[in-house]
Motif scaffolding. Sequence first.
Motif, short mmCIF file in Angstrom:
data_model
loop_
_atom_site.label_atom_id
_atom_site.label_comp_id
_atom_site.label_asym_id
_atom_site.label_seq_id
_atom_site.Cartn_x
_atom_site.Cartn_y
_atom_site.Cartn_z
N SER A 164 0.79 -0.55 0.39
CA SER A 164 0.18 -0.30 0.17
C SER A 164 0.89 1.36 0.05
O SER A 164 0.56 2.61 -0.04
N HIS A 165 1.86 1.08 0.55
CA HIS A 165 2.97 2.21 0.76
C HIS A 165 3.27 2.68 -0.69
O HIS A 165 4.48 3.78 -0.94
N ILE A 166 3.95 1.37 -2.10
CA ILE A 166 3.96 2.41 -2.94
C ILE A 166 3.20 1.66 -4.02
O ILE A 166 3.76 1.17 -5.20
N GLU A 167 2.34 1.87 -3.58
CA GLU A 167 1.45 1.63 -4.63
C GLU A 167 1.01 2.15 -5.91
O GLU A 167 0.89 3.36 -5.75
N GLY A 168 1.54 1.47 -7.18
CA GLY A 168 1.45 2.74 -8.42
C GLY A 168 2.06 2.78 -8.53
O GLY A 168 3.39 3.39 -9.81
N LEU A 169 3.31 2.14 -8.67
CA LEU A 169 5.06 2.54 -8.30
C LEU A 169 5.66 0.93 -8.67
O LEU A 169 5.49 0.55 -9.10
N ALA A 170 6.35 1.29 -9.99
CA ALA A 170 8.11 0.34 -10.32
C ALA A 170 8.94 1.37 -10.53
O ALA A 170 9.17 2.37 -10.71
N PHE A 171 9.48 0.12 -9.47
CA PHE A 171 11.08 0.86 -9.77
C PHE A 171 11.84 -0.63 -10.28
O PHE A 171 12.26 -1.39 -10.70
N HIS A 172 12.39 0.36 -11.38
CA HIS A 172 13.40 -0.28 -12.54
C HIS A 172 15.18 -0.72 -11.47
O HIS A 172 15.07 0.32 -10.47
N ASP A 173 15.43 -1.30 -12.46
CA ASP A 173 17.20 -1.96 -12.48
C ASP A 173 17.78 -0.38 -12.46
O ASP A 173 17.80 0.77 -13.44
N ALA A 174 18.35 -0.09 -11.18
CA ALA A 174 19.16 0.98 -11.11
C ALA A 174 20.37 1.28 -11.94
O ALA A 174 20.88 2.67 -12.27
N LEU A 175 20.81 0.14 -12.53
CA LEU A 175 22.03 0.28 -13.31
C LEU A 175 22.31 0.58 -15.02
O LEU A 175 21.68 1.30 -15.44
N SER A 176 20.75 0.32 -15.45
CA SER A 176 20.10 0.67 -16.57
C SER A 176 19.65 1.61 -17.01
O SER A 176 19.78 2.29 -17.92
N ALA A 177 18.99 2.37 -16.17
CA ALA A 177 18.22 3.60 -16.15
C ALA A 177 19.34 4.55 -15.93
O ALA A 177 19.06 5.54 -16.42
N ALA A 178 19.98 4.35 -14.96
CA ALA A 178 21.81 5.25 -15.27
C ALA A 178 22.38 5.58 -16.08
O ALA A 178 21.71 6.65 -16.87
N GLN A 179 22.33 4.15 -17.19
CA GLN A 179 22.95 4.29 -17.84
C GLN A 179 22.21 5.45 -19.34
O GLN A 179 22.41 5.75 -19.66
N ARG A 180 20.56 4.97 -19.14
CA ARG A 180 19.59 5.57 -20.68
C ARG A 180 19.96 6.70 -20.17
O ARG A 180 19.87 8.01 -21.07
N TRP A 181 19.67 7.17 -18.50
CA TRP A 181 19.19 9.13 -18.42
C TRP A 181 21.14 10.11 -18.85
O TRP A 181 20.82 10.59 -19.18
N ILE A 182 22.07 8.89 -18.33
CA ILE A 182 23.99 9.95 -18.07
C ILE A 182 23.48 9.95 -19.63
O ILE A 182 24.01 10.34 -20.50
N THR A 183 23.46 8.41 -20.50
CA THR A 183 23.28 9.16 -22.22
C THR A 183 22.52 9.99 -22.73
O THR A 183 23.18 11.32 -23.42
N HIS A 184 20.73 10.22 -22.56
CA HIS A 184 20.15 11.00 -22.37
C HIS A 184 20.93 12.38 -21.66
O HIS A 184 20.80 13.98 -23.02
N ILE A 185 21.63 12.73 -20.86
CA ILE A 185 21.90 13.97 -20.49
C ILE A 185 23.48 14.39 -21.05
O ILE A 185 23.62 15.54 -21.84
N ARG A 186 24.06 13.55 -21.52
CA ARG A 186 25.24 13.96 -22.38
C ARG A 186 25.00 14.14 -23.94
O ARG A 186 25.26 15.07 -24.00
N GLU A 187 23.80 13.27 -24.60
CA GLU A 187 23.58 14.16 -25.59
C GLU A 187 22.45 15.80 -25.42
O GLU A 187 23.53 15.93 -26.34
#
Length: 527
Positions: A164-187
């Motif tokens: 009930s404390h995390i209803e509606g949320l999904a927790f994605h892999d931290a490593l892959s999410a970090a790489q995806r966003w670092i690539t976005h930020i750098r570009e």
Amino acid sequence: MPHSVAVTILQTSDLHGFIYPTDYRSPGNKPLGMAKLAGIIRKERSLDPSLLLIDNGDWLQGSPLMSRYANGAGNGTHPAARALKTLRYDAAVIGNHEFNYGLGLLSDVMEQSSCPWLSANIVRESDGQPAFGQPYRIFEMREGIRIAVLGVTTPFVPNWERPSHIEGLAFHDALSAAQRWITHIREYERPDAVIVSYHGGFERSLSTGEATEPLTGENQGYEMCIRLEGMDVLLTGHQHRLIAGELNGVTIAQPGYAGQALAKIGLTFDLAADGRWTLRHKAAELLMVEEDTEPECELMDMFAEDERLTQQWLDQPIGIAEGDLTIADPFAARQTDHAFTEFVNRVQMETMDAPISCASIFTDEARGFDKEITMRDVVSNYMYPNTLKVIRLMGRDIREALEQNARYFELDERTGGLRISTAYLEPKPQHFNYDMWEGIEYMLDISQPEGQRVVKLLWNGEPMEQDASFEVAMNSYRAGGGGNFDMMKDKPVVREVTTDMAEIIADYIRKHGTVRAACDHNWKVVG
């Protein structure tokens, strides 16, 4: 324009609501707390007024001051939000304990804070978008230097938290999410440096690369330093370690627990011929809090009334102990049945109407109960906001859980006796991942190979049948498989309550007035 510019980043992490320099167990000026860190932060700002100040998560739970507020005794702006605003934090990252009191309280704190809360890998289940606004923030520093700060949270939260404390949320892999966003930020942002603030720790030895824990994905800091492209600094937490250094060219830091230290990252940029800034040098250090570190008066005054009421609440007598419920030696108490752990298990069994229970002595600072029991005694022994569940286990699951418990011990070749396994002490103490059981009879023989150490396991005086099912009471963390107890994970939940275990214990003591020490010696560990 100067040809070289220095930039300072300060990091706090795992403050767990400790503002005053106290551990709440005993009086005295302790080397911890946000008020003492504030004095160090003020000194650093006098040297670099434009520094960045980042919190790496786990602010909202852990101290009696925070639990008292969360349970309805506090009012007005949340203490964490007041501190973040007063100390002019630039960003905060969401930690796993931010969810312990529900999304309503977390949302309130976010709205009341003056800084953004970041987490790139916590997304809405409905559309996959970041659940809490910005996953990262770009900060314009002196001379136009651009620093990107990306927030990431350990994705293991669903293994511990109430649904009930995390209803509606999904927790994605931290490593892959970090790489995806670092690539976005750098570009798209073209920053001069990228800092990842990750509420997680290191799953491998920093010196050898050997795994220090099962590679579940709870901690991915080592893999991030090895695999992430485009990251200059990794700020970490979650494990409560004191770390400052470099790994695979990435500057790393972790500033302990409850305000023990402040991590300081120094970056030096040179102006290139093309007008762009180049990161030439980076280094990390820990600024330690000492007993003689002066707390900041502004914070002490701001929270004086909250602290007074918290101390008053802690000193409330709630019952009497008849017999000895003290823990003189926690290690000895983990080797044979003890009156205090039997008491906790009995509370769980009676509360949940379960015939079997398991419980832990969470820390080596746990001291049980003196004759007069106060709220301070309860929260000192049970500091986590766990609730209770009854899950259905097979006999083979119970045996497997006991084998996992047996890994807490190893034989000391020098003395011939028992000692705590290194895996439960490094990289941080994990006494809370060793359980003691009530309602069954068992013996663990540590001289036997791992997986064969349960040499006795009885139910009602007879060998426990492997295919029989049993209802077992335990805290919500363990029921979710926390602590490498995979045999508990996803088992049928028979009953559960949403009251914190500390309140359950306190209510039990108030109801009975006097609690009597008892011990049936149903288990022991031998070597």
